[in-house]
Design an enzyme around this catalytic site. Sequence first.
Site, PDB file in Angstrom:
ATOM      1  N   HIS A  94       0.836  -1.202   0.000  1.00 15.91           N
ATOM      2  CA  HIS A  94       0.000   0.000   0.000  1.00 15.91           C
ATOM      3  C   HIS A  94       0.865   1.244   0.000  1.00 15.91           C
ATOM      4  O   HIS A  94       1.868   1.325   0.705  1.00 15.91           O
ATOM      5  CB  HIS A  94      -1.032  -0.014   1.124  1.00 15.91           C
ATOM      6  CG  HIS A  94      -0.505   0.029   2.530  1.00 15.91           C
ATOM      7  ND1 HIS A  94      -0.205   1.198   3.185  1.00 15.91           N
ATOM      8  CD2 HIS A  94      -0.278  -0.965   3.418  1.00 15.91           C
ATOM      9  CE1 HIS A  94       0.188   0.921   4.414  1.00 15.91           C
ATOM     10  NE2 HIS A  94       0.150  -0.379   4.590  1.00 15.91           N
TER      11      HIS A  94
ATOM     12  N   ASP B 210       6.057   0.736   6.985  1.00 16.02           N
ATOM     13  CA  ASP B 210       4.621   0.565   6.739  1.00 16.02           C
ATOM     14  C   ASP B 210       4.077   1.686   5.857  1.00 16.02           C
ATOM     15  O   ASP B 210       3.654   2.717   6.375  1.00 16.02           O
ATOM     16  CB  ASP B 210       3.879   0.526   8.093  1.00 16.02           C
ATOM     17  CG  ASP B 210       2.415   0.124   7.964  1.00 16.02           C
ATOM     18  OD1 ASP B 210       1.681   0.299   8.935  1.00 16.02           O
ATOM     19  OD2 ASP B 210       2.018  -0.351   6.868  1.00 16.02           O
TER      20      ASP B 210
ATOM     21  N   GLU C  82      -4.878   1.845   2.393  1.00 12.94           N
ATOM     22  CA  GLU C  82      -5.000   0.639   3.233  1.00 12.94           C
ATOM     23  C   GLU C  82      -5.241   1.001   4.692  1.00 12.94           C
ATOM     24  O   GLU C  82      -6.000   0.348   5.395  1.00 12.94           O
ATOM     25  CB  GLU C  82      -3.724  -0.212   3.113  1.00 12.94           C
ATOM     26  CG  GLU C  82      -3.777  -1.537   3.857  1.00 12.94           C
ATOM     27  CD  GLU C  82      -3.311  -1.446   5.296  1.00 12.94           C
ATOM     28  OE1 GLU C  82      -2.713  -0.414   5.664  1.00 12.94           O
ATOM     29  OE2 GLU C  82      -3.554  -2.401   6.055  1.00 12.94           O
ATOM     30  N   GLU C  83      -4.601   2.081   5.154  1.00 17.81           N
ATOM     31  CA  GLU C  83      -4.588   2.362   6.598  1.00 17.81           C
ATOM     32  C   GLU C  83      -5.965   2.664   7.174  1.00 17.81           C
ATOM     33  O   GLU C  83      -6.240   2.304   8.319  1.00 17.81           O
ATOM     34  CB  GLU C  83      -3.640   3.536   6.902  1.00 17.81           C
ATOM     35  CG  GLU C  83      -2.174   3.218   6.662  1.00 17.81           C
ATOM     36  CD  GLU C  83      -1.611   2.133   7.600  1.00 17.81           C
ATOM     37  OE1 GLU C  83      -2.387   1.495   8.353  1.00 17.81           O
ATOM     38  OE2 GLU C  83      -0.396   1.901   7.563  1.00 17.81           O
TER      39      GLU C  83
ATOM     40  N   ASP D  36       3.562  -6.262   3.460  1.00 16.33           N
ATOM     41  CA  ASP D  36       3.049  -5.227   4.356  1.00 16.33           C
ATOM     42  C   ASP D  36       3.327  -5.587   5.805  1.00 16.33           C
ATOM     43  O   ASP D  36       2.483  -5.378   6.681  1.00 16.33           O
ATOM     44  CB  ASP D  36       1.533  -5.032   4.143  1.00 16.33           C
ATOM     45  CG  ASP D  36       0.982  -3.836   4.913  1.00 16.33           C
ATOM     46  OD1 ASP D  36      -0.247  -3.788   5.125  1.00 16.33           O
ATOM     47  OD2 ASP D  36       1.775  -2.967   5.335  1.00 16.33           O
TER      48      ASP D  36
ATOM     49  N   HIS E 226       3.066   2.548  12.930  1.00 15.18           N
ATOM     50  CA  HIS E 226       2.144   3.672  13.089  1.00 15.18           C
ATOM     51  C   HIS E 226       2.656   4.719  14.084  1.00 15.18           C
ATOM     52  O   HIS E 226       1.858   5.447  14.698  1.00 15.18           O
ATOM     53  CB  HIS E 226       0.759   3.193  13.557  1.00 15.18           C
ATOM     54  CG  HIS E 226       0.054   2.319  12.568  1.00 15.18           C
ATOM     55  ND1 HIS E 226      -1.186   1.763  12.831  1.00 15.18           N
ATOM     56  CD2 HIS E 226       0.387   1.882  11.327  1.00 15.18           C
ATOM     57  CE1 HIS E 226      -1.578   1.043  11.782  1.00 15.18           C
ATOM     58  NE2 HIS E 226      -0.638   1.088  10.849  1.00 15.18           N
TER      59      HIS E 226
END
Lengths: 457, 457
Positions: free
Chosen positions: A279, A291, A325-326, A353, A424
């Site tokens: 992503h 990520d 995606e998130e 991912d 994140h």
Amino acid sequence: MMKPILAVLACITVQGAVAQDSDSLTIRRLADEVLTNSAAYENLRVLTKQIGGRLAGSPQMVKAEKWGAEVLKAAGAEKVFTQECLVPHWVRGDKEQAKIVSRRRDLVPPLHVIALGNSVGTGAKGVTAPVLEVRSFDELEAKKDAVKGKIVFYNYPFNPTFVKTFHSYGDAVKYRSQGPSRASKYGAVAVIVRSMSHSTDNYPHTGSTRYNDSFPKIAAVAIGLQDAERLSRRIVNDPTMQVFLRTTCEMLPDTIGHNVIGELRGSEFPDEYITVGAHLDSWDNCEGAHDDGAGVVQSVEILRAYKSLGMRPKRTLRVVLFANEENGVRGGAKYAKLAKLNNERHLFALESDAGGFTPRGFIMDMKPEQRAKVKSWAPLMLPYGLYDFDEVGSGVDITPLGRAFGIPMAELSPDSQRYFDIHHAASDTFESVNKRELEMGAVGMGALIYLVDKYGL
Amino acid sequence: MMKPILAVLACITVQGAVAQDSDSLTIRRLADEVLTNSAAYENLRVLTKQIGGRLAGSPQMVKAEKWGAEVLKAAGAEKVFTQECLVPHWVRGDKEQAKIVSRRRDLVPPLHVIALGNSVGTGAKGVTAPVLEVRSFDELEAKKDAVKGKIVFYNYPFNPTFVKTFHSYGDAVKYRSQGPSRASKYGAVAVIVRSMSHSTDNYPHTGSTRYNDSFPKIAAVAIGLQDAERLSRRIVNDPTMQVFLRTTCEMLPDTIGHNVIGELRGSEFPDEYITVGAHLDSWDNCEGAHDDGAGVVQSVEILRAYKSLGMRPKRTLRVVLFANEENGVRGGAKYAKLAKLNNERHLFALESDAGGFTPRGFIMDMKPEQRAKVKSWAPLMLPYGLYDFDEVGSGVDITPLGRAFGIPMAELSPDSQRYFDIHHAASDTFESVNKRELEMGAVGMGALIYLVDKYGL
């Protein structure tokens, strides 16, 4: 669970000594090409340092889509195109504020928090309320009559006894996704969630929450681990304390995003697709290096390596940089929808991912006979550190495609120990990615793509 | 090489379902204890941050020995003692200086170099000479008539196509160990060696050189990788340039060092020893976090975990923190010598000296039937990420013991991708070690120790 790995590892389907040697040599060529001439690390540098955090709907996302098309062209993709989709447009607003408010009037450092993705804000005035700490949903239920008017603090720690940290995540993340609504049900005014991490630092880790529309939406933040401990202690020794929380995040109307796609046409079955992707979006509070910048550049690298070596796949190799995606998976959904609409034929999908860490294997979602076939190739992949082919799972973005077509799917499974340290959080930076590990991941993915392309699945 | 791994991986010696389950549970208990209550990371913090670099003969080494005894006591060792040995006393002297001297008189940043361990200095005046760059010993020999009066610059890069970076190291390190004397043979005045690393930064990586007494000893430094490239380019486009090099390192008379040892007495065979250890010393230019602080705290952690769980080994478990691995191996030699002198009975030795990275297996030096026995335990270790039991090798410090007694030896084999990024360089700091990976290494070592202790080898 271990016996199957070993038993099947041993069941080497005899492909013929000649074929195996030839595959071994080809994978060696691919590996040498990646380990010597890879563009992945430098591509990641540009994506993270020149673009950075790139949430759906942000200006950085637009830049990233443009960059994605450029790197795919530079890698040698013969066809580069985009797929438009609607994406949510959530904005963080002002920097989050959280502090302990106490009658003691001592100097207390602010709490390091970050709004959960897709959450509503407290509003400009913020909210001040007492805090109810719970360590489980059971405890919440037991104390439901004490929730009204409070900030619920879900302080469930990552379980350290799970070897694979993804299992700790699976065990704890419900507090982030369901916690706010479950607390709102009993009248909570806001929620603080302990960050989903083992990290020893104090960066808070964001991620989406998923409101239950039956209950009022309340503000929700994640708190850094050191501050989680500090808050917990304070609650005990300062019973009248409250927390002031202020977030001004909001969900705006949907906007347009794009999957960015590059193709290398197949020599024998050009109408059959092998999808490899990642992503393109990332959370806004970090550089999105692991990520999922790592997955993005690894996917592009496979195409580059094929092209550079003058190799052509039998099927059409499609590198897909998915949108959103998130906090929506709208890109993955659109990809599957268009594939169905266009009557495409898909053979296999592979995603990266789980970070650019040293690879150990693949998690896979496929029929037993397909998994057995992949495992028969284990001897060819073991020299590159890949030995683990037993876990069930797949990539978030390719799952809609896999479900729609009933095709086998896989996701690169790197070592997991560091992933949630940076997941994140502001610590997910270019510097946290190791060049060699990143390249080894691309090597592993390339090997699997080559074998699936050659032998089918 | 791969077929043996898989073939033997599959040959699970049937120990009996009950025994396997019981072993599985015990290893699980050990793992849970380490992953929940480990003292390793905090011990490493003290060793690296409060003591730091600790070369044989330095004041920091004395502090480290004292600290080692304390942590062993704190871990629950029933007997803590030291073994005295003579150690070399090499001192670095002034900060190394190296710069390009050019008729162009342009502003050239200094070159980042570090003196090789055990090397002689240029002396206070330094040396200025033209540079002859070679990329192999063959090239040196071909150009031997051009060496006299020059600084030889060995610019052989780490081969990126070796998957395991230890293989790249083995391939390149001869330029560091033999390079100076081989150049001195033809009249070189000093040597610069490209650092043994894949790193993308510019920290130079030290390490010992080994002079050949037949030739004059000349000064020798390692250069950071970015500066190696810069120097190489400069040599081409500025043919009359020279390099000024100044090091004032020197070898002083030997001094006293100590192996620091803690024991947990065996319940059944107290006179039989299982050694688990690491080297306590480190290079002086770094905190010695991965090399070998990680191994030190992992070894101590195994004893702590046993004690904490109320487990007692059948054999006496001896945790040995060896003196002087980096530039002498005097500690390892003394340990073996005293073991022979005292007529000790040794069963097995395990070392951790390849970094605190996520573990993949063990390199081993043992008879085929012993290796087969270890591999029969593979199913018990696979859940912890350990699958690789085929490489031949052992730890530097335990090798004298292993050779003296003809006993099986092993060394923890973590993932190698990042090791040489930090090896012997200023980047080997506490912050470069990941808590979870460190603990997983201790878990793996604990599992192997438990099994060898229970079943013999």
